[in-house]
Design a protein around this motif. Sequence first.
Motif, PDB file in Angstrom:
ATOM      1  N   TYR A  72       0.989  -1.738   0.011  1.00 32.86           N
ATOM      2  CA  TYR A  72       0.050  -0.042   0.052  1.00 32.86           C
ATOM      3  C   TYR A  72       0.698   0.959  -0.118  1.00 32.86           C
ATOM      4  O   TYR A  72       1.929   1.238   1.085  1.00 32.86           O
ATOM      5  CB  TYR A  72      -0.740  -0.042   0.788  1.00 32.86           C
ATOM      6  N   GLN A  73       0.397   2.305  -0.459  1.00 29.43           N
ATOM      7  CA  GLN A  73       1.271   4.220  -0.757  1.00 29.43           C
ATOM      8  C   GLN A  73       0.205   4.427   0.328  1.00 29.43           C
ATOM      9  O   GLN A  73      -0.855   4.953  -0.067  1.00 29.43           O
ATOM     10  CB  GLN A  73       1.495   4.003  -2.125  1.00 29.43           C
ATOM     11  N   ILE A  74       0.388   5.391   1.364  1.00 27.35           N
ATOM     12  CA  ILE A  74       0.407   6.101   1.643  1.00 27.35           C
ATOM     13  C   ILE A  74       1.218   7.952   2.180  1.00 27.35           C
ATOM     14  O   ILE A  74       1.977   7.702   2.255  1.00 27.35           O
ATOM     15  CB  ILE A  74      -0.021   5.703   3.764  1.00 27.35           C
ATOM     16  N   ALA A  75       0.061   8.825   1.717  1.00 30.93           N
ATOM     17  CA  ALA A  75       1.042  10.051   2.008  1.00 30.93           C
ATOM     18  C   ALA A  75       0.641  10.708   3.496  1.00 30.93           C
ATOM     19  O   ALA A  75       0.120  10.370   4.220  1.00 30.93           O
ATOM     20  CB  ALA A  75      -0.029  10.808   1.315  1.00 30.93           C
ATOM     21  N   VAL A  76       2.304  10.647   3.627  1.00 26.29           N
ATOM     22  CA  VAL A  76       2.273  10.697   5.339  1.00 26.29           C
ATOM     23  C   VAL A  76       3.393  12.874   4.923  1.00 26.29           C
ATOM     24  O   VAL A  76       3.480  13.296   4.505  1.00 26.29           O
ATOM     25  CB  VAL A  76       3.280  10.025   5.914  1.00 26.29           C
ATOM     26  N   LEU A  77       3.380  12.957   6.529  1.00 24.73           N
ATOM     27  CA  LEU A  77       4.380  14.267   6.373  1.00 24.73           C
ATOM     28  C   LEU A  77       6.062  13.639   7.037  1.00 24.73           C
ATOM     29  O   LEU A  77       6.356  12.641   8.065  1.00 24.73           O
ATOM     30  CB  LEU A  77       3.714  15.207   7.809  1.00 24.73           C
ATOM     31  N   ASP A  78       7.163  14.411   6.766  1.00 26.86           N
ATOM     32  CA  ASP A  78       8.033  13.957   7.175  1.00 26.86           C
ATOM     33  C   ASP A  78       8.283  14.173   8.543  1.00 26.86           C
ATOM     34  O   ASP A  78       9.112  13.381   9.250  1.00 26.86           O
ATOM     35  CB  ASP A  78       9.391  15.086   6.488  1.00 26.86           C
ATOM     36  N   HIS A  79       7.276  14.774   9.028  1.00 24.15           N
ATOM     37  CA  HIS A  79       7.710  14.440  10.566  1.00 24.15           C
ATOM     38  C   HIS A  79       7.222  13.402  11.823  1.00 24.15           C
ATOM     39  O   HIS A  79       7.787  12.915  11.938  1.00 24.15           O
ATOM     40  CB  HIS A  79       6.346  15.517  10.903  1.00 24.15           C
ATOM     41  N   TYR A  80       6.615  12.391  10.697  1.00 26.20           N
ATOM     42  CA  TYR A  80       6.025  11.211  11.350  1.00 26.20           C
ATOM     43  C   TYR A  80       7.432  10.493  10.608  1.00 26.20           C
ATOM     44  O   TYR A  80       7.742   9.070  11.844  1.00 26.20           O
ATOM     45  CB  TYR A  80       4.604  11.164  10.689  1.00 26.20           C
ATOM     46  N   VAL A  81       7.876  10.776  10.053  1.00 30.73           N
ATOM     47  CA  VAL A  81       9.006   9.824   9.531  1.00 30.73           C
ATOM     48  C   VAL A  81      10.013   9.962  10.522  1.00 30.73           C
ATOM     49  O   VAL A  81      10.390   8.881  11.152  1.00 30.73           O
ATOM     50  CB  VAL A  81       9.310   9.894   8.179  1.00 30.73           C
ATOM     51  N   LEU A  82      10.355  11.554  10.541  1.00 31.15           N
ATOM     52  CA  LEU A  82      11.719  11.294  11.426  1.00 31.15           C
ATOM     53  C   LEU A  82      11.452  11.657  12.520  1.00 31.15           C
ATOM     54  O   LEU A  82      12.398  11.313  13.725  1.00 31.15           O
ATOM     55  CB  LEU A  82      12.412  13.089  10.697  1.00 31.15           C
ATOM     56  N   VAL A  83      10.518  12.058  13.256  1.00 33.30           N
ATOM     57  CA  VAL A  83      10.272  12.046  14.746  1.00 33.30           C
ATOM     58  C   VAL A  83       9.742  10.617  15.148  1.00 33.30           C
ATOM     59  O   VAL A  83       8.660   9.844  14.371  1.00 33.30           O
ATOM     60  CB  VAL A  83       9.655  12.973  15.760  1.00 33.30           C
ATOM     61  N   PRO A  84       9.923   9.780  16.286  1.00 40.37           N
ATOM     62  CA  PRO A  84       9.823   8.179  16.697  1.00 40.37           C
ATOM     63  C   PRO A  84       8.594   8.680  17.297  1.00 40.37           C
ATOM     64  O   PRO A  84       8.861   6.928  18.243  1.00 40.37           O
ATOM     65  CB  PRO A  84      11.089   8.280  17.519  1.00 40.37           C
ATOM     66  N   PHE A  85       7.611   8.443  16.740  1.00 42.78           N
ATOM     67  CA  PHE A  85       6.412   8.450  17.426  1.00 42.78           C
ATOM     68  C   PHE A  85       6.228   7.075  16.647  1.00 42.78           C
ATOM     69  O   PHE A  85       5.885   5.981  17.735  1.00 42.78           O
ATOM     70  CB  PHE A  85       4.910   9.485  16.780  1.00 42.78           C
TER      71      PHE A  85
END
Length: 466
Positions: A408-421
């Motif tokens: 699957y492909q999903i649009a997210v933000l760099d914030h969600y990738v770089l910050v370890p939530f």
Amino acid sequence: MEKLRILHTNDLHSHFENFPKIGRYLQKAQQDKTVDQVLTFDAGDFMDRSHPLTDATYGQANIKLMNSFNYDAITIGNNEGISNSHEVVEHLFDHANFPVVLANLREEDESMPHWAVQDKILTTKKGTRIALIGLTAAYPLSYEPNHWHIKMLKDAMDEVLPKIEGKYDVLILLTHVGLNMDSFLAHNYPEIDLIIGGHTHDLLPHGRNVNGVWITQTGKWGHYVGNIHVEIDDKHHLQRISPHVVATSSMREHDDDQKTILGYQERGKEILSQEKVADLPEKYDGDREAAIDVSLDAIADFAGTNLAMLSTGLFLEPFKKGIITKYDLQKILPHSMHVVRSKLKGSDLWRLVMEIEKNRHYLDHFPLQGMSFRGKVFGQMHYRGIKFDPLSKAVFVEGKEINPAKEYQIAVLDHYVLVPFFPTLAIVGDNQFLFPQFLREVIGDYLAKKYPIIGSETNGGTKEPN
């Protein structure tokens, strides 16, 4: 004995409220007659497009103000190199009266950017040769899609040091790589004498000596200015480095400072307000849910995906009905973050949703500190194309239960990738950072297509610097 005074700033982030005091302090200190010479440096992130004047002028207002600070050299931070398009960075320093020292950034053809030098040798009035090397945070995931080649710190140092060997007496690094990486450099390159750093917003009131190398940082936002005293003997050998900081709050305020600071804000507002984006219908008037929904559609459209997710804390204000301008969008979404297209197996997408749902109540009011400016709290995560059943813990994608083996492909933000939530995104996601537009531009472009301005209302204004 030669006495030098080194003044330095880092991570100003367009906090113009401190610029009048800082400017006066630097200009007065640069006239210090108790030392042989005064040098002034900046270690990056001097601009931040969360301020309307910076956004409206693409950083040219910052350059104009920094010219008055009389810097001898600067390096860039990620806010300069990543938050701007390649084209903007190419012209950012067209009117700068200071050199940009940067050893680890290249054009895609491996040539040096025309606005930067790999290193610089300054010769003091008494003949001491000071070598300057600049380094910025090495983020290939962000720089490469923006048509830059970023070099790792060790590769850059191993390339530049042999070229300047024997050509300097004192070696100073201007770095925007963070305290941990500054310590790495100090441990691995003991020939360094002084690191003037930034990026992680650490305040080192009297510096830190690591492996015989002095590391300095002044925190963030211009709350402090670095003030280092250096002594060099008559044979140009370094004898002493004494780092200190000066609190901006201790500097005297002038009567017209607040008027000047307000003027920066108002000028940015004036320029951005002239640029009309869309004409929103009644349903968006103060409705945060409607704003989130259309924004999810916007990032999905931009990324070419059916799935998307966004958190409510990013939206500092709701949308309004009627004409919405670039200033409105700047107030609502001041953050300079980018959309990421993430490819995940169904089993990993399920895990990502579980991470979100497990932390949902915790993150709702979680304060975002030390993460640049991403809003005041994280807020609630909203999905596009995804439904979660809390009883069965089943995840449905576009009405069908998720297929663990399907991609699957999903649009997210760099914030969600770089910050370890949500570690799944960073660990197993095939993440493509999308440039050059960042979030509010992506949403603005989508709104302009969906709700175009018709009739006498036209898109006007200018982005010329003040």
